[in-house]
Design an enzyme around this catalytic site. Sequence first.
Site, PDB file in Angstrom:
ATOM      1  N   GLY A  13       0.769  -1.228   0.000  1.00 40.69           N
ATOM      2  CA  GLY A  13       0.000   0.000   0.000  1.00 40.69           C
ATOM      3  C   GLY A  13       0.807   1.288   0.000  1.00 40.69           C
ATOM      4  O   GLY A  13       0.323   2.319   0.479  1.00 40.69           O
ATOM      5  N   MET A  91      -4.608  -6.361  -7.093  1.00 42.27           N
ATOM      6  CA  MET A  91      -4.150  -7.363  -8.048  1.00 42.27           C
ATOM      7  C   MET A  91      -5.241  -8.378  -8.426  1.00 42.27           C
ATOM      8  O   MET A  91      -4.933  -9.518  -8.758  1.00 42.27           O
ATOM      9  CB  MET A  91      -2.902  -8.083  -7.507  1.00 42.27           C
ATOM     10  CG  MET A  91      -1.751  -7.139  -7.167  1.00 42.27           C
ATOM     11  SD  MET A  91      -1.270  -6.015  -8.518  1.00 42.27           S
ATOM     12  CE  MET A  91      -0.089  -7.043  -9.380  1.00 42.27           C
ATOM     13  N   ARG A  92      -6.483  -7.969  -8.407  1.00 41.04           N
ATOM     14  CA  ARG A  92      -7.569  -8.822  -8.902  1.00 41.04           C
ATOM     15  C   ARG A  92      -8.084  -8.248 -10.213  1.00 41.04           C
ATOM     16  O   ARG A  92      -8.253  -7.031 -10.333  1.00 41.04           O
ATOM     17  CB  ARG A  92      -8.753  -8.893  -7.917  1.00 41.04           C
ATOM     18  CG  ARG A  92      -8.403  -9.348  -6.527  1.00 41.04           C
ATOM     19  CD  ARG A  92      -7.793 -10.723  -6.467  1.00 41.04           C
ATOM     20  NE  ARG A  92      -8.624 -11.761  -7.042  1.00 41.04           N
ATOM     21  CZ  ARG A  92      -8.172 -12.989  -7.328  1.00 41.04           C
ATOM     22  NH1 ARG A  92      -6.913 -13.296  -7.113  1.00 41.04           N
ATOM     23  NH2 ARG A  92      -8.984 -13.887  -7.847  1.00 41.04           N
ATOM     24  N   LEU A  94     -10.985  -7.367 -12.573  1.00 47.54           N
ATOM     25  CA  LEU A  94     -12.397  -7.057 -12.348  1.00 47.54           C
ATOM     26  C   LEU A  94     -13.207  -7.386 -13.601  1.00 47.54           C
ATOM     27  O   LEU A  94     -12.713  -7.261 -14.725  1.00 47.54           O
ATOM     28  CB  LEU A  94     -12.539  -5.574 -11.996  1.00 47.54           C
ATOM     29  CG  LEU A  94     -11.834  -5.168 -10.690  1.00 47.54           C
ATOM     30  CD1 LEU A  94     -11.692  -3.657 -10.587  1.00 47.54           C
ATOM     31  CD2 LEU A  94     -12.580  -5.730  -9.476  1.00 47.54           C
ATOM     32  N   HIS A 110      -0.252   1.725 -13.052  1.00 40.29           N
ATOM     33  CA  HIS A 110       0.384   0.553 -13.655  1.00 40.29           C
ATOM     34  C   HIS A 110       1.863   0.859 -13.861  1.00 40.29           C
ATOM     35  O   HIS A 110       2.211   1.941 -14.346  1.00 40.29           O
ATOM     36  CB  HIS A 110      -0.288   0.228 -14.995  1.00 40.29           C
ATOM     37  CG  HIS A 110       0.267  -0.997 -15.639  1.00 40.29           C
ATOM     38  ND1 HIS A 110      -0.035  -2.255 -15.177  1.00 40.29           N
ATOM     39  CD2 HIS A 110       1.124  -1.150 -16.674  1.00 40.29           C
ATOM     40  CE1 HIS A 110       0.620  -3.149 -15.927  1.00 40.29           C
ATOM     41  NE2 HIS A 110       1.321  -2.508 -16.840  1.00 40.29           N
ATOM     42  N   ASP A 146      -5.629  -2.780 -18.469  1.00 47.02           N
ATOM     43  CA  ASP A 146      -4.595  -1.727 -18.541  1.00 47.02           C
ATOM     44  C   ASP A 146      -4.719  -0.910 -19.832  1.00 47.02           C
ATOM     45  O   ASP A 146      -3.724  -0.411 -20.362  1.00 47.02           O
ATOM     46  CB  ASP A 146      -3.184  -2.342 -18.433  1.00 47.02           C
ATOM     47  CG  ASP A 146      -2.980  -3.071 -17.113  1.00 47.02           C
ATOM     48  OD1 ASP A 146      -3.532  -2.611 -16.100  1.00 47.02           O
ATOM     49  OD2 ASP A 146      -2.278  -4.097 -17.088  1.00 47.02           O
ATOM     50  N   GLU A 175       5.801   6.731  -9.023  1.00 47.69           N
ATOM     51  CA  GLU A 175       4.382   6.403  -8.839  1.00 47.69           C
ATOM     52  C   GLU A 175       3.798   7.260  -7.717  1.00 47.69           C
ATOM     53  O   GLU A 175       2.679   7.773  -7.815  1.00 47.69           O
ATOM     54  CB  GLU A 175       4.206   4.918  -8.490  1.00 47.69           C
ATOM     55  CG  GLU A 175       4.672   3.976  -9.579  1.00 47.69           C
ATOM     56  CD  GLU A 175       4.325   2.518  -9.278  1.00 47.69           C
ATOM     57  OE1 GLU A 175       3.289   2.264  -8.637  1.00 47.69           O
ATOM     58  OE2 GLU A 175       5.104   1.624  -9.683  1.00 47.69           O
TER      59      GLU A 175
HETATM   60  C1  GAR Z   1       2.909  -0.743  -7.680  1.00 46.48           C
HETATM   61  O1  GAR Z   1       4.163  -0.761  -8.295  1.00 46.48           O
HETATM   62  C2  GAR Z   1       1.808  -0.680  -8.724  1.00 46.48           C
HETATM   63  O2  GAR Z   1       2.135   0.091  -9.847  1.00 46.48           O
HETATM   64  C3  GAR Z   1       1.675  -2.123  -9.077  1.00 46.48           C
HETATM   65  O3  GAR Z   1       1.783  -2.815  -7.865  1.00 46.48           O
HETATM   66  C4  GAR Z   1       2.620  -2.071  -6.972  1.00 46.48           C
HETATM   67  C5  GAR Z   1       1.890  -1.876  -5.664  1.00 46.48           C
HETATM   68  O4  GAR Z   1       2.729  -1.316  -4.695  1.00 46.48           O
HETATM   69  N1  GAR Z   1       0.428  -2.394  -9.723  1.00 46.48           N
HETATM   70  C6  GAR Z   1       0.265  -3.287 -10.699  1.00 46.48           C
HETATM   71  O5  GAR Z   1       1.159  -4.004 -11.090  1.00 46.48           O
HETATM   72  C7  GAR Z   1      -1.136  -3.375 -11.252  1.00 46.48           C
HETATM   73  N2  GAR Z   1      -1.176  -4.214 -12.410  1.00 46.48           N
HETATM   74  P1  GAR Z   1       2.125  -0.644  -3.391  1.00 46.48           P
HETATM   75  O6  GAR Z   1       1.171  -1.687  -2.760  1.00 46.48           O
HETATM   76  O7  GAR Z   1       3.312  -0.377  -2.541  1.00 46.48           O
HETATM   77  O8  GAR Z   1       1.395   0.589  -3.803  1.00 46.48           O
END
Ligand code: GAR
Length: 197
Positions: A13, A91-92, A94, A110, A146, A175
């Site tokens: 998170g 990561m599910r 939808l 992403h 995506d 991010e």
């Molecule tokens: C992040 O790098 C996000 O971009 C990626 O998961 C990580 C979550 O990190 N998301 C994906 O890959 C979605 N397909 P966080 O829980 O520390 O925010």
Amino acid sequence: MTKRVAILISGGGSNMVALAESMVGDHPARPVLVLSNDPAAGGLEKAAALGIPTASVDHRPFGGDRAAFETALQAALERVRPDILCLAGFMRILTPEFIERWAGRMLNIHPSLLPKYRGLNTHARALAAGDRTHGCTVHEVTAELDGGPILGQAQVRVLPGDTPETLAARVLPMEHRLYPAVLRRFASGDRRPVFLS
Ligand code: GAR
């Protein structure tokens, strides 16, 4: 009117924390819920420490029944009446039906410069392709994985000797800058993309 934001997570998170910490002062939105599909997700404790209500809807008891999982997800969300959903490491996959319900109100981050590298293992794929530039994208969620309209991108340079891990470690702080910048703009009704480098 202040927008109500629910943030969906599956793991640590860190993007959720960046979003939550940004929604202060004159920001047009406030966090009303952090929800995880994994009751053990580390992000839930972080959200609680920030004073944000948390909930979890464990996907596992539903087996492969995505519709039933999403009915429970939808019920948990409806209790807090969010205006905007932010997927932040959720990561599910939808279903189109769930996505349609939140059309125009659901964002995702992403870890690639979309349309490159939809799906998983984005950092390794960028390295394997010999890319000189990599980064992350915030986009509107549509039924295409995506594939929704791009609301912001941040670039990082790929350095000699980078591994998927070192690259991920440089993309993640971007991010954390990008997602709050996009959310602030989006919540004020402005869908012009944000570009950072
Ligand atoms: C992040 O790098 C996000 O971009 C990626 O998961 C990580 C979550 O990190 N998301 C994906 O890959 C979605 N397909 P966080 O829980 O520390 O925010």
